[in-house]
Design an enzyme around this catalytic site. Structure first.
Site, PDB file in Angstrom:
ATOM      1  N   PHE A 145     -11.905 -13.881   1.413  1.00 58.43           N
ATOM      2  CA  PHE A 145     -13.021 -13.483   0.537  1.00 58.43           C
ATOM      3  C   PHE A 145     -13.739 -12.280   1.135  1.00 58.43           C
ATOM      4  CE2 PHE A 145     -16.923 -14.847  -1.999  1.00 58.43           C
ATOM      5  CZ  PHE A 145     -16.296 -14.775  -3.234  1.00 58.43           C
ATOM      6  N   GLY A 146     -12.986 -11.195   1.323  1.00 57.75           N
ATOM      7  CA  GLY A 146     -13.576  -9.961   1.844  1.00 57.75           C
ATOM      8  C   GLY A 146     -13.818  -9.002   0.690  1.00 57.75           C
ATOM      9  N   ARG A 147     -13.596  -7.720   0.963  1.00 60.10           N
ATOM     10  CA  ARG A 147     -13.910  -6.694  -0.048  1.00 60.10           C
ATOM     11  C   ARG A 147     -13.154  -6.910  -1.356  1.00 60.10           C
ATOM     12  NH1 ARG A 147     -13.835  -3.351   5.139  1.00 60.10           N
ATOM     13  NH2 ARG A 147     -11.709  -4.137   5.139  1.00 60.10           N
ATOM     14  N   ILE A 148     -11.816  -7.017  -1.270  1.00 58.29           N
ATOM     15  CA  ILE A 148     -11.020  -7.083  -2.503  1.00 58.29           C
ATOM     16  C   ILE A 148     -11.147  -8.461  -3.158  1.00 58.29           C
ATOM     17  CG2 ILE A 148      -8.697  -6.815  -3.475  1.00 58.29           C
ATOM     18  CD1 ILE A 148      -8.110  -4.927  -1.036  1.00 58.29           C
ATOM     19  N   ARG A 181      -0.143  -9.002   1.601  1.00 54.46           N
ATOM     20  CA  ARG A 181       1.097  -8.582   2.263  1.00 54.46           C
ATOM     21  C   ARG A 181       2.153  -9.648   1.993  1.00 54.46           C
ATOM     22  NH1 ARG A 181      -0.790  -4.224   2.422  1.00 54.46           N
ATOM     23  NH2 ARG A 181      -1.293  -2.917   4.211  1.00 54.46           N
ATOM     24  N   GLU A 226       9.975  -4.868   1.881  1.00 52.86           N
ATOM     25  CA  GLU A 226       9.700  -3.805   0.912  1.00 52.86           C
ATOM     26  C   GLU A 226      10.493  -2.585   1.326  1.00 52.86           C
ATOM     27  OE1 GLU A 226       5.509  -3.096   0.456  1.00 52.86           O
ATOM     28  OE2 GLU A 226       5.112  -5.182  -0.066  1.00 52.86           O
ATOM     29  N   HIS A 259       4.285  -2.453  -4.843  1.00 55.17           N
ATOM     30  CA  HIS A 259       3.145  -2.168  -3.954  1.00 55.17           C
ATOM     31  C   HIS A 259       2.298  -0.993  -4.490  1.00 55.17           C
ATOM     32  CE1 HIS A 259       1.767  -2.795   0.452  1.00 55.17           C
ATOM     33  NE2 HIS A 259       0.759  -2.364  -0.290  1.00 55.17           N
ATOM     34  N   ILE A 260       1.718  -1.221  -5.675  1.00 52.20           N
ATOM     35  CA  ILE A 260       0.937  -0.143  -6.315  1.00 52.20           C
ATOM     36  C   ILE A 260      -0.555  -0.458  -6.349  1.00 52.20           C
ATOM     37  CG2 ILE A 260       2.870   0.657  -7.744  1.00 52.20           C
ATOM     38  CD1 ILE A 260       1.449  -0.816 -10.139  1.00 52.20           C
ATOM     39  N   GLY A 261      -0.989  -1.406  -5.502  1.00 49.45           N
ATOM     40  CA  GLY A 261      -2.395  -1.827  -5.525  1.00 49.45           C
ATOM     41  C   GLY A 261      -3.393  -0.680  -5.528  1.00 49.45           C
ATOM     42  N   THR A 270      -1.533  -9.663  -3.627  1.00 45.87           N
ATOM     43  CA  THR A 270      -1.653  -8.210  -3.461  1.00 45.87           C
ATOM     44  C   THR A 270      -1.969  -7.889  -2.001  1.00 45.87           C
ATOM     45  OG1 THR A 270      -4.006  -8.250  -4.000  1.00 45.87           O
ATOM     46  CG2 THR A 270      -2.496  -7.789  -5.831  1.00 45.87           C
TER      47      THR A 270
HETATM   48  P1  NAP Z   1     -11.288  -7.630   4.244  1.00 45.20           P
HETATM   49  O1  NAP Z   1     -12.511  -7.094   3.580  1.00 45.20           O
HETATM   50  O2  NAP Z   1     -11.169  -7.489   5.731  1.00 45.20           O
HETATM   51  O3  NAP Z   1     -11.120  -9.162   3.825  1.00 45.20           O
HETATM   52  C1  NAP Z   1     -10.252 -10.034   4.460  1.00 45.20           C
HETATM   53  C2  NAP Z   1     -10.736 -11.463   4.257  1.00 45.20           C
HETATM   54  O4  NAP Z   1      -9.766 -12.341   4.819  1.00 45.20           O
HETATM   55  C3  NAP Z   1     -12.057 -11.795   4.911  1.00 45.20           C
HETATM   56  O5  NAP Z   1     -12.824 -12.548   4.010  1.00 45.20           O
HETATM   57  C4  NAP Z   1     -11.667 -12.667   6.102  1.00 45.20           C
HETATM   58  O6  NAP Z   1     -12.641 -13.639   6.399  1.00 45.20           O
HETATM   59  C5  NAP Z   1     -10.454 -13.356   5.550  1.00 45.20           C
HETATM   60  N1  NAP Z   1      -9.544 -13.874   6.588  1.00 45.20           N
HETATM   61  C6  NAP Z   1      -8.968 -13.197   7.587  1.00 45.20           C
HETATM   62  N2  NAP Z   1      -8.173 -14.009   8.312  1.00 45.20           N
HETATM   63  C7  NAP Z   1      -8.270 -15.234   7.746  1.00 45.20           C
HETATM   64  C8  NAP Z   1      -7.695 -16.490   8.022  1.00 45.20           C
HETATM   65  N3  NAP Z   1      -6.836 -16.664   9.044  1.00 45.20           N
HETATM   66  N4  NAP Z   1      -8.014 -17.540   7.227  1.00 45.20           N
HETATM   67  C9  NAP Z   1      -8.868 -17.383   6.192  1.00 45.20           C
HETATM   68  N5  NAP Z   1      -9.441 -16.207   5.876  1.00 45.20           N
HETATM   69  C10 NAP Z   1      -9.158 -15.142   6.638  1.00 45.20           C
HETATM   70  O7  NAP Z   1      -9.972  -6.913   3.661  1.00 45.20           O
HETATM   71  P2  NAP Z   1      -9.749  -6.236   2.216  1.00 45.20           P
HETATM   72  O8  NAP Z   1     -10.220  -4.824   2.230  1.00 45.20           O
HETATM   73  O9  NAP Z   1     -10.272  -7.170   1.176  1.00 45.20           O
HETATM   74  O10 NAP Z   1      -8.154  -6.215   2.189  1.00 45.20           O
HETATM   75  C11 NAP Z   1      -7.397  -7.413   2.286  1.00 45.20           C
HETATM   76  C12 NAP Z   1      -5.927  -7.113   2.501  1.00 45.20           C
HETATM   77  O11 NAP Z   1      -5.376  -6.621   1.289  1.00 45.20           O
HETATM   78  C13 NAP Z   1      -5.637  -6.001   3.515  1.00 45.20           C
HETATM   79  O12 NAP Z   1      -5.565  -6.498   4.832  1.00 45.20           O
HETATM   80  C14 NAP Z   1      -4.307  -5.434   3.058  1.00 45.20           C
HETATM   81  O13 NAP Z   1      -3.255  -6.014   3.769  1.00 45.20           O
HETATM   82  C15 NAP Z   1      -4.236  -5.831   1.585  1.00 45.20           C
HETATM   83  N6  NAP Z   1      -4.247  -4.660   0.671  1.00 45.20           N
HETATM   84  C16 NAP Z   1      -3.183  -4.435  -0.133  1.00 45.20           C
HETATM   85  C17 NAP Z   1      -3.204  -3.384  -1.033  1.00 45.20           C
HETATM   86  C18 NAP Z   1      -2.054  -3.144  -1.967  1.00 45.20           C
HETATM   87  O14 NAP Z   1      -1.771  -1.994  -2.276  1.00 45.20           O
HETATM   88  N7  NAP Z   1      -1.419  -4.180  -2.479  1.00 45.20           N
HETATM   89  C19 NAP Z   1      -4.296  -2.515  -1.072  1.00 45.20           C
HETATM   90  C20 NAP Z   1      -5.367  -2.776  -0.229  1.00 45.20           C
HETATM   91  C21 NAP Z   1      -5.341  -3.871   0.656  1.00 45.20           C
HETATM   92  P3  NAP Z   1     -13.861 -13.325   7.435  1.00 45.20           P
HETATM   93  O15 NAP Z   1     -14.560 -12.090   6.881  1.00 45.20           O
HETATM   94  O16 NAP Z   1     -14.690 -14.545   7.371  1.00 45.20           O
HETATM   95  O17 NAP Z   1     -13.219 -13.043   8.769  1.00 45.20           O
END
Ligand code: NAP
Length: 324
Positions: free
Chosen positions: A155-158, A236, A265, A284-286, A234
């Protein structure tokens, strides 16, 4: 001497323009493919900084052989392709591109939720294959989003942005899994993963890939999901045990999956996921909007400028390790 920056793939030019305007020499790979590990490892010897892609493997050997680098900026928010610990021990700052791709990626997750739950892929194929004979009262039936429960894993940014879209547009109930509780205006509740899996109609993954999240969703997790569950990934590909996912889709343990990421991929054309009616797979077009990719190009360049000029990176992955 003029500092040199290498960009490992041709990205939108805004970032390179910024770097050139600042007086740096910028070279961009002319290959229409990722560079091989060896190609990039040796190319990097001639540069002070790199803008890397998510499929460039920046491991211990790479970093040791290029310990002269002043900064590396990854053109992605995820940084599972980089050995951060080693970079920190060599005092190389690592940048990434968070926030600017949040909207684009959440939109793809929402799109996959709708496409998978409403059978877009099999319905479209049926037309292409001449099976659209007339309007049919019981074909292509799927599940509505409205009023359902969305389980957000990470539950982070996305994850939060997707949750907000779903709560506001579809009146969905939100439950989530994260390391820590997140204040939010969506009445979203933090639960254990087991509870999320058994209660959610839609499950969307938004975790970073690392050793604790690899294969987090496997056979036992699919077995505990609802039969009507739609899994969206979306994040990994490696976070899901793909063989277990294929089995769950084939045996209708869950209703459908919408994937923007796979393992590996690109996914080979003969992979079963491409043949299943209840899986939709995107390449992988997120972050693939003009807006996001332009902003990523600029942010990646700003990280490089900061690194070369000994300032704090705007998006600094190993800040805690490197700041005194
Ligand atoms: P983020 O803001 O860092 O959010 C990650 C979330 O995951 C946080 O809420 C974190 O919790 C939680 N988390 C981490 N490890 C965990 C675990 N072991 N168990 C439970 N929760 C856990 O990241 P974001 O910007 O949303 O991006 C998320 C991921 O999306 C990226 O890492 C990337 O791999 C992927 N992504 C893919 C695309 C695409 O093109 N498909 C584009 C962008 C990103 P806490 O904050 O409490 O630590």
């Amino acid at each position: 001497m003029q500092k040199k920056v290498f960009i490992t793939r041709s990205i939108l030019p805004d970032g390179a323009e910024l770097l050139r305007a600042r007086g740096y020499k910028v070279d961009v790979s002319e290959l229409d493919r990722p560079m091989t590990y060896e190609e990039l490892k040796s190319k990097a010897h001639g540069y002070d900084a790199l803008i890397t892609m998510l499929n460039d493997r920046i491991d211990e050997a790479f970093l040791k052989s290029n310990s002269h680098l002043k900064v590396i900026s990854n053109y992605a928010v995820g940084f599972n392709n980089i050995d951060i610990k080693m970079a920190s021990s060599l005092k190389i700052p690592i940048g990434n591109t968070p926030d600017v791709l949040t909207e684009a990626t959440a939109e793809v997750a929402l799109g996959l939720m709708i496409a998978a739950s409403r059978n877009f892929l099999s319905a479209e194929r049926s037309g292409e294959q001449g099976q659209w004979k007339n309007w049919h009262p019981t074909e292509h039936l799927g599940f509505a989003l409205s009023g359902k429960t969305l389980g957000v894993v990470g539950f982070g940014r996305i994850g939060l942005r997707l949750a907000s879209m779903c709560a506001r547009a579809f009146n969905m109930k939100i439950i989530y899994v994260a390391n820590s509780e997140k204040e939010n205006s969506l009445a979203a509740i933090k639960v254990e993963l087991s509870e999320l899996l058994s209660k959610s109609d839609f499950i969307s993954l938004h975790l970073p890939l690392n050793c604790t999240t690899k294969n987090m969703i496997g056979k036992a997790e699919f077995d505990s999901m609802k039969k009507n569950a739609v899994l969206v990934n979306t994040a990994r590909g490696e976070i899901v045990d793909q063989a277990a996912l294929i089995k769950a889709l084939k045996e209708n343990t869950i209703f459908a999956a919408g994937l923007d990421v796979t393992d590996p991929e690109p996914l080979p054309i003969e992979n079963e996921l491409f043949k299943l009616k209840n899986a939709i797979v995107l390449p992988h077009i997120g972050s693939a909007t003009y807006e996001a990719r332009r902003a990523m190009s600029i942010l990646a360049a700003k990280n490089i400028i900061a690194g070369l000029e000994d300032h704090e990176l705007e998006a600094w992955v190993n800040k805690k390790d490197l700041l005194p």
